[in-house]
Design a protein around this motif. Structure first.
Motif, short mmCIF file in Angstrom:
data_model
loop_
_atom_site.label_atom_id
_atom_site.label_comp_id
_atom_site.label_asym_id
_atom_site.label_seq_id
_atom_site.Cartn_x
_atom_site.Cartn_y
_atom_site.Cartn_z
N GLY A 98 0.80 -1.21 0.00
CA GLY A 98 0.00 0.00 0.00
C GLY A 98 0.83 1.26 0.00
O GLY A 98 2.05 1.24 0.00
N ILE A 99 0.13 2.38 0.04
CA ILE A 99 0.79 3.68 0.08
C ILE A 99 1.00 4.10 1.53
O ILE A 99 0.43 3.49 2.45
CB ILE A 99 -0.03 4.73 -0.69
N THR A 100 1.77 5.16 1.72
CA THR A 100 2.15 5.58 3.06
C THR A 100 0.95 5.83 3.96
O THR A 100 0.94 5.43 5.13
CB THR A 100 3.03 6.83 3.00
N SER A 101 -0.07 6.44 3.44
CA SER A 101 -1.23 6.79 4.26
C SER A 101 -1.98 5.56 4.75
O SER A 101 -2.81 5.66 5.66
CB SER A 101 -2.18 7.72 3.50
N SER A 102 -1.71 4.42 4.15
CA SER A 102 -2.41 3.20 4.53
C SER A 102 -1.57 2.29 5.42
O SER A 102 -1.99 1.18 5.72
CB SER A 102 -2.82 2.41 3.28
N VAL A 103 -0.44 2.76 5.87
CA VAL A 103 0.50 1.89 6.57
C VAL A 103 -0.10 1.35 7.87
O VAL A 103 0.28 0.29 8.33
CB VAL A 103 1.83 2.63 6.84
N TYR A 104 -1.05 2.08 8.45
CA TYR A 104 -1.65 1.65 9.70
C TYR A 104 -2.85 0.73 9.51
O TYR A 104 -3.40 0.21 10.47
CB TYR A 104 -2.09 2.86 10.52
N MET A 105 -3.26 0.54 8.27
CA MET A 105 -4.51 -0.17 7.98
C MET A 105 -4.26 -1.65 7.83
O MET A 105 -3.60 -2.09 6.88
CB MET A 105 -5.14 0.39 6.71
N ILE A 106 -4.85 -2.42 8.69
CA ILE A 106 -4.63 -3.86 8.66
C ILE A 106 -5.08 -4.47 7.34
O ILE A 106 -4.46 -5.43 6.86
CB ILE A 106 -5.34 -4.52 9.86
N ARG A 107 -6.11 -3.93 6.73
CA ARG A 107 -6.64 -4.54 5.49
C ARG A 107 -5.68 -4.39 4.32
O ARG A 107 -5.85 -5.04 3.30
CB ARG A 107 -7.99 -3.91 5.14
N MET A 108 -4.67 -3.53 4.46
CA MET A 108 -3.70 -3.35 3.38
C MET A 108 -2.59 -4.39 3.42
O MET A 108 -1.78 -4.45 2.50
CB MET A 108 -3.12 -1.95 3.44
N TYR A 109 -2.55 -5.18 4.47
CA TYR A 109 -1.51 -6.19 4.61
C TYR A 109 -2.06 -7.53 4.13
O TYR A 109 -3.09 -8.00 4.62
CB TYR A 109 -1.05 -6.27 6.06
N LYS A 110 -1.38 -8.11 3.16
CA LYS A 110 -1.92 -9.27 2.47
C LYS A 110 -1.29 -10.58 2.90
O LYS A 110 -1.96 -11.60 2.96
CB LYS A 110 -1.77 -9.09 0.96
N ASP A 111 0.00 -10.58 3.13
CA ASP A 111 0.69 -11.80 3.52
C ASP A 111 1.03 -11.73 5.00
O ASP A 111 1.60 -10.73 5.45
CB ASP A 111 1.98 -11.98 2.70
N TRP A 112 0.72 -12.82 5.71
CA TRP A 112 0.88 -12.84 7.17
C TRP A 112 1.70 -14.04 7.62
O TRP A 112 1.58 -15.13 7.04
CB TRP A 112 -0.50 -12.91 7.83
N GLY A 113 2.49 -13.83 8.65
CA GLY A 113 3.17 -14.93 9.31
C GLY A 113 2.23 -15.64 10.27
O GLY A 113 1.09 -15.22 10.47
N GLN A 114 2.72 -16.66 10.92
CA GLN A 114 1.87 -17.50 11.75
C GLN A 114 1.68 -16.96 13.17
O GLN A 114 0.82 -17.46 13.88
CB GLN A 114 2.44 -18.93 11.84
N GLY A 115 2.44 -15.96 13.56
CA GLY A 115 2.28 -15.39 14.90
C GLY A 115 3.21 -16.02 15.92
O GLY A 115 3.53 -17.20 15.85
N THR A 116 3.61 -15.20 16.88
CA THR A 116 4.44 -15.68 17.98
C THR A 116 3.89 -15.07 19.28
O THR A 116 3.57 -13.88 19.33
CB THR A 116 5.92 -15.31 17.76
N GLN A 117 3.75 -15.90 20.30
CA GLN A 117 3.10 -15.48 21.53
C GLN A 117 4.07 -14.71 22.42
O GLN A 117 5.20 -15.15 22.67
CB GLN A 117 2.58 -16.70 22.30
N VAL A 118 3.61 -13.57 22.91
CA VAL A 118 4.34 -12.78 23.90
C VAL A 118 3.47 -12.69 25.14
O VAL A 118 2.33 -12.24 25.06
CB VAL A 118 4.67 -11.38 23.38
N THR A 119 4.00 -13.12 26.26
CA THR A 119 3.27 -13.06 27.52
C THR A 119 4.10 -12.29 28.54
O THR A 119 5.26 -12.62 28.78
CB THR A 119 2.99 -14.48 28.06
#
Length: 122
Positions: A98-119
């Motif tokens: 996406g463009i700079t103005s969309s950097v905070y928008m979750i819907r602009m992110y298409k590819d995701w990793g599996q996640g890592t837990q932080v406690t």
């Protein structure tokens, strides 16, 4: 593909460094970190422009978290200091074209990793 790692269980005030390794051809505008706490929506934490290095942070992360990258190794890091119990969540890395103005928008992110837990315990 994205592979996040580095999560764990720490005490409040301690630090952790998360890593996100990308494989394959990487042609993106931004790499971002998001988190999702139990019962809450996924939220933006930080992002970095892949070519250039400009960084962006959520208010909750400013002053405590630092995002960085290694283009040659296709790695993105999230250094987290001064951790608080409210930082407890699954942390995900993701890519955006996406463009700079969309950097905070979750819907602009298409590819995701599996996640890592932080406690973080108090």
């Amino acid at each position: 593909q994205l592979q996040a790692s580095g999560g764990g269980s720490v005490q409040a005030g301690e630090s952790l460094r998360l890593s996100c390794a990308a494989s394959g051809r990487l042609s993106v505008s931004f790499m971002g970190w998001f988190r999702q706490a139990p019962g809450k929506e996924r939220e933006f934490v930080a992002a970095i422009r892949w070519n250039g290095g400009t960084t962006y942070y959520a208010d909750s992360a400013k002053g405590r978290f630092t995002i960085s990258k290694d283009n040659a190794k296709k790695l993105v890091y999230l250094q987290m200091s001064g951790l608080k119990p409210e930082d407890t969540a699954v942390y995900y890395c993701a890519t955006s074209n996406g463009i700079t103005s969309s950097v905070y928008m979750i819907r602009m992110y298409k590819d995701w990793g599996q996640g890592t837990q932080v406690t973080v315990s108090s």
